[in-house]
Design an enzyme around this catalytic site. Structure first.
Site, PDB file in Angstrom:
ATOM      1  N   LEU A 167       2.507  80.988 -73.392  1.00 22.28           N
ATOM      2  CA  LEU A 167       1.778  79.970 -74.139  1.00 22.28           C
ATOM      3  C   LEU A 167       0.293  80.238 -73.912  1.00 22.28           C
ATOM      4  O   LEU A 167      -0.107  80.665 -72.819  1.00 22.28           O
ATOM      5  CB  LEU A 167       2.118  78.560 -73.649  1.00 22.28           C
ATOM      6  CG  LEU A 167       3.521  78.007 -73.940  1.00 22.28           C
ATOM      7  CD1 LEU A 167       3.675  76.632 -73.296  1.00 22.28           C
ATOM      8  CD2 LEU A 167       3.792  77.934 -75.427  1.00 22.28           C
ATOM      9  N   ASP A 168      -0.534  79.984 -74.908  1.00 20.85           N
ATOM     10  CA  ASP A 168      -1.979  80.107 -74.722  1.00 20.85           C
ATOM     11  C   ASP A 168      -2.450  79.191 -73.605  1.00 20.85           C
ATOM     12  O   ASP A 168      -1.820  78.152 -73.328  1.00 20.85           O
ATOM     13  CB  ASP A 168      -2.725  79.713 -76.008  1.00 20.85           C
ATOM     14  CG  ASP A 168      -2.539  80.717 -77.134  1.00 20.85           C
ATOM     15  OD1 ASP A 168      -2.051  81.823 -76.858  1.00 20.85           O
ATOM     16  OD2 ASP A 168      -2.883  80.370 -78.279  1.00 20.85           O
ATOM     17  N   LYS A 169      -3.558  79.546 -73.018  1.00 22.46           N
ATOM     18  CA  LYS A 169      -4.145  78.723 -71.960  1.00 22.46           C
ATOM     19  C   LYS A 169      -4.287  77.270 -72.388  1.00 22.46           C
ATOM     20  O   LYS A 169      -3.962  76.345 -71.630  1.00 22.46           O
ATOM     21  CB  LYS A 169      -5.504  79.292 -71.562  1.00 22.46           C
ATOM     22  CG  LYS A 169      -6.306  78.406 -70.609  1.00 22.46           C
ATOM     23  CD  LYS A 169      -7.697  78.978 -70.380  1.00 22.46           C
ATOM     24  CE  LYS A 169      -8.543  78.015 -69.544  1.00 22.46           C
ATOM     25  NZ  LYS A 169      -9.931  78.530 -69.351  1.00 22.46           N
ATOM     26  N   THR A 171      -2.749  75.665 -74.803  1.00 19.86           N
ATOM     27  CA  THR A 171      -1.538  75.064 -75.367  1.00 19.86           C
ATOM     28  C   THR A 171      -0.676  74.521 -74.242  1.00 19.86           C
ATOM     29  O   THR A 171      -0.436  75.203 -73.250  1.00 19.86           O
ATOM     30  CB  THR A 171      -0.737  76.106 -76.174  1.00 19.86           C
ATOM     31  OG1 THR A 171      -1.556  76.635 -77.216  1.00 19.86           O
ATOM     32  CG2 THR A 171       0.508  75.487 -76.786  1.00 19.86           C
TER      33      THR A 171
END
Length: 363
Positions: A167-169, A171
């Site tokens: 997951l993106d930082k 998100t």
């Protein structure tokens, strides 16, 4: 709902406060009383409290209020509300002047306590976390605290835990971790073959021209380490694509909106490109709230939190030992604040894609 069973028994299940989970009744539990099911899976839940949760409708079976003596049927979904998390053992006293070894032990304790606080589900093979927004999954330039570095400190972890997706930082939400080599191989294969289904919630600025639809626009990566971004690499008019374009498809649906100024979207990625949802929301003309990287100034609205409003709400995946994992993560604080401000109801039983029944790989 046939075949959607959660692996049982649950050996080490902990809930983060504010986490609501669904458990699918296994074949072996068919005909079993609901209160006896809870006695096995949630032994710390007193019968009196169970009765109260049933009376107030916080515990439901297939969306219905039932009594403690309800006889379960295979495939039924049991809704479990927030329960008290396991109380961690008190930390041992520490000397004022620690050695370097002492400092490392303290860091390990802090990591274990933090991971325990965000666990949604755990057994011998799989760990499911509700990752907070702002925490990187892996290290990078200037990143000294990230999830991958904490995992080796996980209490009771035999083999080193392994990441199987990202997951993106910025998100938040459901993140799956494999606890064995075999589980990692099985889950990685499931992600690659698109057996895993992921539902995201996003708050966006503005409103899409359509209430629901499919964004089918190829993406390409641009920028170096620390500045990487996805761009639409396909001309929607001519269909021409850049040489490095990769297919990217996202289903979207407007769940609710506030006068067209702010919208709550449900997003179902059918491919897994870097920053796919962020780039596709921008392509819709509705950048994700707080996502200045893709939306610029248009991604910010006065009076609302400035963090990225993208949340991995739910994940359904085949369990390496058979059956299915079905995990749901509650909103992070900044999104919960925006939901409250806009009058959106995160507890609404909303499934615009018939997500739970979606066959694996359907597009």
């Amino acid at each position: 709902m046939a075949g959607r069973t959660l692996r049982t028994p649950i050996r080490d299940f902990r809930l983060k406060p504010m986490a609501v989970t669904r458990h699918i009744v296994a074949e072996r539990d068919g005909g079993r009383r609901l209160d006896r099911w809870f006695a096995e899976h949630f032994p710390s839940l007193a019968h009196g409290r169970l009765e109260k949760l049933l009376r107030t409708g916080q515990i439901r079976v297939d969306g219905r209020r039932v009594r403690a003596g309800h006889r379960l049927s295979p495939g039924e979904a049991i809704r479990v509300p927030p329960l008290e998390p396991a109380t961690p053992a008190p930390a041992a006293p520490e000397a004022r002047n620690r050695s370097s070894a002492g400092r490392s032990a303290g860091s390990a304790r802090e990591s274990r306590a933090f991971l325990d606080s965000i666990v949604l589900y755990r057994d011998d093979a799989v760990l499911i976390l509700n990752k907070p927004a702002g925490l990187p999954v892996q290290g990078g330039t200037g990143q000294t605290r990230h999830l991958d570095a904490m995992l080796p400190h996980l209490a009771g972890a035999g083999e080193p835990p392994r990441l199987v997706h990202r997951l993106d930082k910025d998100t938040s939400g459901v993140l799956a971790i494999a606890l064995t080599r075999q589980a990692a191989a099985a889950l990685t294969a499931a992600f690659r073959s698109r057996e895993v289904r992921k539902l995201y919630w996003a708050i966006v600025a503005g409103a899409p021209a359509r209430r629901r639809g499919l964004v089918d626009l190829a993406l390409a990566k641009r920028g170096g380490s620390g500045a990487e971004r996805a761009i639409v690499a396909e001309d929607p008019e001519t269909g021409g694509k850049a040489d490095d374009a990769r297919k990217a498809r996202t289903r979207f649906a407007v769940v609710d909106h506030a006068a067209g100024e702010v919208s709550w979207l449900a997003l179902l990625p059918l491919t897994g490109r870097t920053h796919q949802l962020r780039a596709h929301c921008r392509a819709l003309g509705t950048p994700i709230l707080g996502d200045g990287k893709y939306g610029g100034r248009g991604a910010f609205i006065a009076g609302l939190p400035k963090q990225v409003h993208l949340h991995a709400r739910r994940l359904i995946a085949p369990h390496p030992a058979g059956g299915w994992i079905d995990a749901e993560a509650e909103l992070p604080p900044h999104m919960a604040e925006t939901f409250d401000t806009m009058g959106f109801d995160p507890n609404a039983d909303t499934d615009p894609f018939d997500f739970g029944a979606l066959p694996a790989g359907q597009s």
